[in-house]
Design an enzyme around this catalytic site. Structure first.
Site, short mmCIF file in Angstrom:
data_model
loop_
_atom_site.label_atom_id
_atom_site.label_comp_id
_atom_site.label_asym_id
_atom_site.label_seq_id
_atom_site.Cartn_x
_atom_site.Cartn_y
_atom_site.Cartn_z
N GLU A 175 0.82 -1.21 0.00
CA GLU A 175 0.00 0.00 0.00
C GLU A 175 0.86 1.26 0.00
O GLU A 175 2.02 1.24 0.38
CB GLU A 175 -0.91 0.02 1.22
CG GLU A 175 -0.29 -0.44 2.53
CD GLU A 175 0.94 0.30 2.98
OE1 GLU A 175 0.95 1.55 2.89
OE2 GLU A 175 1.89 -0.35 3.45
N GLU A 318 4.56 -0.35 1.85
CA GLU A 318 4.55 -0.54 0.40
C GLU A 318 4.40 -2.01 -0.02
O GLU A 318 4.13 -2.30 -1.17
CB GLU A 318 5.82 0.00 -0.29
CG GLU A 318 6.09 1.47 -0.13
CD GLU A 318 7.36 1.90 -0.85
OE1 GLU A 318 7.97 1.11 -1.60
OE2 GLU A 318 7.79 3.06 -0.63
#
Length: 350
Positions: A175, A318
């Site tokens: 994300e 991430e």
């Protein structure tokens, strides 16, 4: 039937018989029983997920979901909100942490906008499944409607299902979204009942003074919105994020298709808590990659019953830890497939 309900209907418990068969083989490999630790556990779990002794997980997909958060206006993040868009662009350009680590692991990376404030360029390589531009400020009302929460889940289901239909046999979840540690801490606090102060950390290097403010913002949001801990979709809607919902949806899709899904750090673990809250059987399909250094991550992992196997002091998010873990999963499969057994050399188990 909605995509959400259809997916839930396909999720089954792990194949216990295949897990027993795999455990018997792993115990009979040419080594002391249990001496390869987590690798043995992963090999057995993979057999239960896929129903195969030696599943092929060589085609790997890292799914990264991007969205912004209305609670940003409460001063809960040190980085400007424009960083969400910048990092999404860097990921698709192959220049971010998760992009570099996914490349090393031989994983293809896909980025999906489910709620960034910025508009995508017409020729952008970022997938456009934007629900709307940013969630609402959870300190002033629900982050999203229940319908939007289901939309977020379905966005993740759709992206994951497309990857699976294209032959990807293992998924990683990641994300980008400034303020998403706030939403993640709020989700875990709402589901567990623990005080937000125990879960609220620096995120992207927030000062200690502002961490105190951040914890109070979460307390206020929970007090105002009263999320129902027994209804994970309600928790997602009241205090969650679009990218967190999409990751949870990807996890549901993985489970529905007997595909292993790697979860990353704190934010991905919050998404896993939502997915498990919706359908408890999902837990067996999730492989928890690393112990994030973000405050609250250890409690979140413990809350969902996950055991991270990498401890590297990472807290980038991430999907970076999950990207590294692709290598560990492959190592577990190589161990099971390539090692000789005691039977092969005419010995009993040692």
């Amino acid at each position: 039937m909605s995509l959400f309900n259809e997916t839930l209907g396909k999720i089954q418990p792990l194949n216990e018989e295949m897990m027993k068969t795999a455990k018997d083989r792993v115990d009979f490999l040419l080594k002391p029983v249990g001496s390869l630790g987590t690798l043995e556990e992963i090999a057995v779990q993979l057999a239960g997920i896929t129903g195969e002794m030696y599943p092929d997980v060589s085609k790997k997909a890292m799914l990264v979901f991007a969205a912004d958060h209305g609670v940003f206006e409460e001063g809960v993040a040190a980085a400007p909100q424009e960083v969400t868009d910048l990092m999404a662009q860097m990921i698709v350009a192959g220049k971010s942490g998760v992009a570099a680590l996914s490349k090393q692991a031989g994983a293809d990376i896909f980025v999906c906008d489910v709620g960034m404030k910025s508009d995508l360029e017409p020729k952008s390589k970022i997938l456009d499944k934007k629900i709307r531009k940013s969630t609402s400020n959870m300190r002033k009302g629900p982050a999203m409607t229940r319908e939007e929460a289901v939309q977020a889940l379905e966005a993740g289901i759709d992206v994951a299902q497309r990857a699976i239909n294209n032959g990807y046999s293992i998924l990683g979840t990641g994300e980008v979204g400034i303020s998403n540690t706030t939403a993640s801490a709020a989700i875990i606090a709402a589901l567990s009942g623990v005080d937000p102060g125990e879960l609220t950390g620096a995120g992207a290097n927030l000062s200690e003074d502002m961490q105190v403010v951040k914890a109070q913002v979460i307390r206020d949001a929970i007090a105002l919105n009263q999320p129902d801990k027994d209804d994970a979709v309600d928790v997602l809607a009241k205090v969650g994020g679009f990218e967190i919902g999409a990751m949870a949806g990807a996890m549901l899709a993985g489970a529905a298709n007997h595909i292993p899904v790697l979860i990353d750090g704190f934010i991905s673990t919050a998404a896993a808590a939502i997915a498990i809250g919706i359908k408890p059987e999902v837990k067996g399909y999730l492989i928890c990659s690393h112990a994030s250094a973000e405050k609250g991550a250890a409690f979140a992992s413990e809350f969902i019953g996950a055991k991270p196997f990498l401890n590297m002091g990472m807290r980038l998010g991430e999907g970076s830890g999950a990207a590294i873990a692709f290598n560990i999963v492959e190592a577990a499969l190589y161990m099971n497939r390539e090692m000789a057994t005691y039977g092969d050399v005419g010995l009993g188990v040692v």
